[in-house]
Design an enzyme around this catalytic site. Structure first.
Site, PDB file in Angstrom:
ATOM      1  N   LYS A   1       0.823  -1.216   0.000  1.00  0.00           N
ATOM      2  CA  LYS A   1       0.000   0.000   0.000  1.00  0.00           C
ATOM      3  C   LYS A   1       0.850   1.256   0.000  1.00  0.00           C
ATOM      4  CE  LYS A   1      -4.340  -1.613   1.727  1.00  0.00           C
ATOM      5  NZ  LYS A   1      -5.306  -1.657   2.780  1.00  0.00           N
TER       6      LYS A   1
ATOM      7  N   LYS B   1      -4.984  -9.656  -7.134  1.00  0.00           N
ATOM      8  CA  LYS B   1      -6.213  -9.977  -6.407  1.00  0.00           C
ATOM      9  C   LYS B   1      -7.313  -8.964  -6.760  1.00  0.00           C
ATOM     10  CE  LYS B   1      -5.997  -7.678  -2.091  1.00  0.00           C
ATOM     11  NZ  LYS B   1      -5.789  -7.460  -0.732  1.00  0.00           N
TER      12      LYS B   1
ATOM     13  N   LYS C   1     -11.103  -3.314  -4.277  1.00  0.00           N
ATOM     14  CA  LYS C   1     -12.077  -2.240  -4.464  1.00  0.00           C
ATOM     15  C   LYS C   1     -11.513  -1.134  -5.342  1.00  0.00           C
ATOM     16  CE  LYS C   1     -13.275  -3.370   0.182  1.00  0.00           C
ATOM     17  NZ  LYS C   1     -13.333  -3.011   1.590  1.00  0.00           N
TER      18      LYS C   1
HETATM   19  P1  TYM Z   1     -10.629  -5.697   3.859  1.00  0.00           P
HETATM   20  O1  TYM Z   1     -11.650  -4.662   4.198  1.00  0.00           O
HETATM   21  O2  TYM Z   1      -9.573  -5.358   2.860  1.00  0.00           O
HETATM   22  O3  TYM Z   1     -11.336  -7.006   3.352  1.00  0.00           O
HETATM   23  C1  TYM Z   1     -12.363  -7.612   4.131  1.00  0.00           C
HETATM   24  C2  TYM Z   1     -12.311  -9.118   3.989  1.00  0.00           C
HETATM   25  O4  TYM Z   1     -12.434  -9.494   2.614  1.00  0.00           O
HETATM   26  C3  TYM Z   1     -11.351 -10.350   2.261  1.00  0.00           C
HETATM   27  N1  TYM Z   1     -10.980 -10.103   0.851  1.00  0.00           N
HETATM   28  C4  TYM Z   1     -10.784 -11.076  -0.048  1.00  0.00           C
HETATM   29  N2  TYM Z   1     -10.900 -12.411   0.044  1.00  0.00           N
HETATM   30  C5  TYM Z   1     -10.653 -13.126  -1.080  1.00  0.00           C
HETATM   31  N3  TYM Z   1     -10.307 -12.571  -2.259  1.00  0.00           N
HETATM   32  C6  TYM Z   1     -10.177 -11.235  -2.400  1.00  0.00           C
HETATM   33  N4  TYM Z   1      -9.866 -10.686  -3.576  1.00  0.00           N
HETATM   34  C7  TYM Z   1     -10.431 -10.419  -1.249  1.00  0.00           C
HETATM   35  N5  TYM Z   1     -10.418  -9.077  -1.029  1.00  0.00           N
HETATM   36  C8  TYM Z   1     -10.760  -8.905   0.269  1.00  0.00           C
HETATM   37  C9  TYM Z   1     -10.225  -9.975   3.201  1.00  0.00           C
HETATM   38  O5  TYM Z   1      -9.295 -11.032   3.322  1.00  0.00           O
HETATM   39  C10 TYM Z   1     -10.986  -9.714   4.481  1.00  0.00           C
HETATM   40  O6  TYM Z   1     -11.257 -10.918   5.162  1.00  0.00           O
HETATM   41  N6  TYM Z   1      -7.567  -5.593   7.804  1.00  0.00           N
HETATM   42  C11 TYM Z   1      -8.822  -6.101   7.293  1.00  0.00           C
HETATM   43  C12 TYM Z   1     -10.026  -5.711   8.108  1.00  0.00           C
HETATM   44  C13 TYM Z   1      -9.935  -5.994   9.557  1.00  0.00           C
HETATM   45  C14 TYM Z   1     -10.089  -7.265  10.183  1.00  0.00           C
HETATM   46  C15 TYM Z   1      -9.942  -7.035  11.573  1.00  0.00           C
HETATM   47  C16 TYM Z   1     -10.341  -8.543   9.704  1.00  0.00           C
HETATM   48  C17 TYM Z   1      -9.695  -5.085  10.544  1.00  0.00           C
HETATM   49  N7  TYM Z   1      -9.725  -5.716  11.744  1.00  0.00           N
HETATM   50  C18 TYM Z   1     -10.022  -8.064  12.503  1.00  0.00           C
HETATM   51  C19 TYM Z   1     -10.423  -9.590  10.639  1.00  0.00           C
HETATM   52  C20 TYM Z   1     -10.263  -9.345  12.004  1.00  0.00           C
HETATM   53  C21 TYM Z   1      -9.015  -5.581   5.884  1.00  0.00           C
HETATM   54  O7  TYM Z   1      -8.474  -4.591   5.499  1.00  0.00           O
HETATM   55  O8  TYM Z   1      -9.952  -6.257   5.194  1.00  0.00           O
END
Ligand code: TYM
Length: 338
Positions: free
Chosen positions: A117, A200, A203
Site C-alpha cells: 500500500k 487480487k 475495491k
Molecule cells: P478488507 O476490508 O480489505 O477485506 C475484508 C475481507 O475481505 C477479504 N478479501 C478477499 N478475500 C478473497 N479474495 C479477495 N480478492 C479479497 N479481497 C478482500 C479480506 O481477506 C478480508 O477478510 N484488515 C482487514 C479488516 C480488519 C479485520 C480485523 C479482519 C480489521 N480488523 C479483525 C479480521 C479481524 C481488511 O483490510 O480487510
C-alpha cells in the site's frame, strides 16, 4: 493454569470504496456459514481502519452503512450475531495503544500489505497505516476471539495478532490473551482480478470491469463475467490442468465458491468445456446468487435510520464484552484506575 476461552468469531471489513466479490466469497459468505455453529459471532465495519488512508467525511458514514447493508443482505442475523461499527466501541483504539507498545517495529516492517500500500511513498503515508496491524490485533483480542475467518491476504495480520498475544502473555506472565486461529479455507480465499489473474480483486483499480461490485445489477454482473479475460484453451479434464492458468483457475474457483462445490466437482461437471459454455453458466450462477443481495442492499439503504439502530444496538452488546477485557488488560499492565 491455562485459561479456556469461549469459542468466538471476530472479523471485519473496511468501509472504503464499496464491497466487491472477494469480500463476499473470502469473508461475508463464510461468516454467514459460521452462524449457528456453536460460536459467538462478532462482525464489525472497521471504520477506524478505513481512515488510515484519506476518506471523504461526506461519504464515510454512508460507506459504513453500505458495508453493514451488504452483511445484512447476505444473511448476517443481527439478533444472533453482533454487528456494529468499530468507532462506536472506543475500547478498540485503547487496546490498540497498548499493543503499539507491545509490537516491535521490526515486526511491522515485515508486513507485506503495508509495503504494497505504501509503495515507494512510505515516508508520506499516515502513521496509522503503519500501525494498522496493531489495531487489527486489538479488534480481535478485545473479544478474546478464538477464530478469525478472513481471505488469504489477511493471514500475515492474524499471525501478527498471535505474536502480539504471545509477547503480551510472556511479558506480563499471564495467559490472558488467546492464540487466535485464522480460518482460511475453501475456493473463495483468493478471488483474482477478472482482467489479470495475477492480481487480487480489490475495491480500487483502474477499470470497473476487473471486479464485481456487490451493488452491480444483473446485467452488469453477467457482462463482466462474459468479458472476463481467459486464455484460449478450453477447461481441462482435471483440476491439475488448471496449473499455470490463473484466469481459468480463478473462474473455476469463483464458480465453486458460489455453488458450494469444490473445484474438482466443477471440473467434473464441465470437463473440456469451452468458454462459450462455461462463462454463460458462471454468469447465470453469479446473477442468481448475487443479484438478490444487491437488490436487498438497495432496499436496506433506503432506511438509514434502521441500519444505524442495528449498529448502535450491536455496539452496545460488543461493549459489554470488550469493556471488562480492556479493564483487566489495564490492571495487568499496571495502569491506575480509581
Ligand atoms: P478488507 O476490508 O480489505 O477485506 C475484508 C475481507 O475481505 C477479504 N478479501 C478477499 N478475500 C478473497 N479474495 C479477495 N480478492 C479479497 N479481497 C478482500 C479480506 O481477506 C478480508 O477478510 N484488515 C482487514 C479488516 C480488519 C479485520 C480485523 C479482519 C480489521 N480488523 C479483525 C479480521 C479481524 C481488511 O483490510 O480487510
Amino acid at each position: 493454569m491455562t485459561q479456556t476461552f469461549t469459542p468466538r468469531v471476530f472479523s471485519g471489513i473496511k468501509p472504503s470504496g464499496g464491497l466487491q466479490l472477494g469480500n463476499y466469497l473470502g469473508a461475508i459468505k463464510r461468516w454467514v456459514d459460521m452462524q449457528g455453529k456453536g460460536f459467538e459471532n462478532i462482525y464489525c465495519v472497521v471504520d477506524l481502519h478505513a481512515i488510515t488512508v484519506w476518506q471523504d467525511p461526506r461519504e464515510l458514514k454512508d460507506a459504513t452503512r453500505e458495508v453493514a447493508a451488504g452483511m445484512l443482505a447476505s444473511g448476517i442475523d443481527p439478533t444472533t450475531s453482533i454487528l456494529f461499527n468499530q468507532s462506536q466501541v472506543p475500547e478498540h483504539a485503547e487496546l490498540a495503544w497498548i499493543f503499539n507498545c507491545v509490537a516491535r517495529v521490526g515486526w511491522m516492517n515485515r508486513m507485506t500489505q503495508f509495503k504494497d500500500k505504501a509503495g515507494s511513498n512510505a515516508e508520506a503515508v499516515s502513521l496509522g497505516l503503519y500501525a494498522y496491524p496493531a489495531l487489527m490485533a486489538a479488534d480481535i483480542l478485545l473479544y478474546h476471539a478464538t477464530h478469525v475467518p478472513v481471505g488469504e491476504d489477511q493471514k500475515q495480520h492474524v499471525e501478527l495478532t498471535r505474536d502480539i498475544a504471545t509477547k503480551f502473555n510472556h511479558d506480563f506472565k499471564t495467559d490472558f490473551f488467546p492464540l487466535t486461529e485464522p480460518v482460511i479455507e475453501g475456493p473463495g480465499m483468493r478471488v483474482m482480478n477478472l482482467r489479470d489473474g495475477s492480481r487480487k480483486m480489490s475495491k480500487s483499480g483502474d477499470s470497473d470491469m476487473e471486479r464485481i461490485n456487490m451493488t452491480d445489477d444483473a446485467d452488469t454482473i453477467s457482462k463482466k463475467f462474459k468479458k472476463a479475460k481467459t486464455d484460449p484453451a478450453p477447461l481441462p479434464e482435471t483440476v491439475a490442468g488448471l496449473k499455470d492458468r490463473p484466469e481459468a483457475r480463478n473462474l473455476v474457483d469463483i464458480y465453486a465458491s458460489l455453488s458450494d462445490m469444490t473445484p474438482e466437482q466443477v471440473i467434473a461437471q464441465y470437463p473440456g468445456a469451452g468458454w462459450g459454455t462455461f462463462k454463460p453458466a458462471l454468469a447465470d450462477l453469479a446473477v442468481e446468487k448475487l443479484a438478490p443481495i444487491s437488490t436487498e442492499m438497495k432496499r436496506l439503504m433506503a432506511d438509514k435510520g434502521e441500519i444505524d439502530l442495528i449498529l448502535a444496538k450491536g455496539a452496545e452488546r460488543a461493549r459489554a464484552i470488550a469493556a471488562p477485557i480492556l479493564r483487566q488488560t489495564y490492571d495487568i499492565v499496571g495502569l491506575l484506575r480509581s
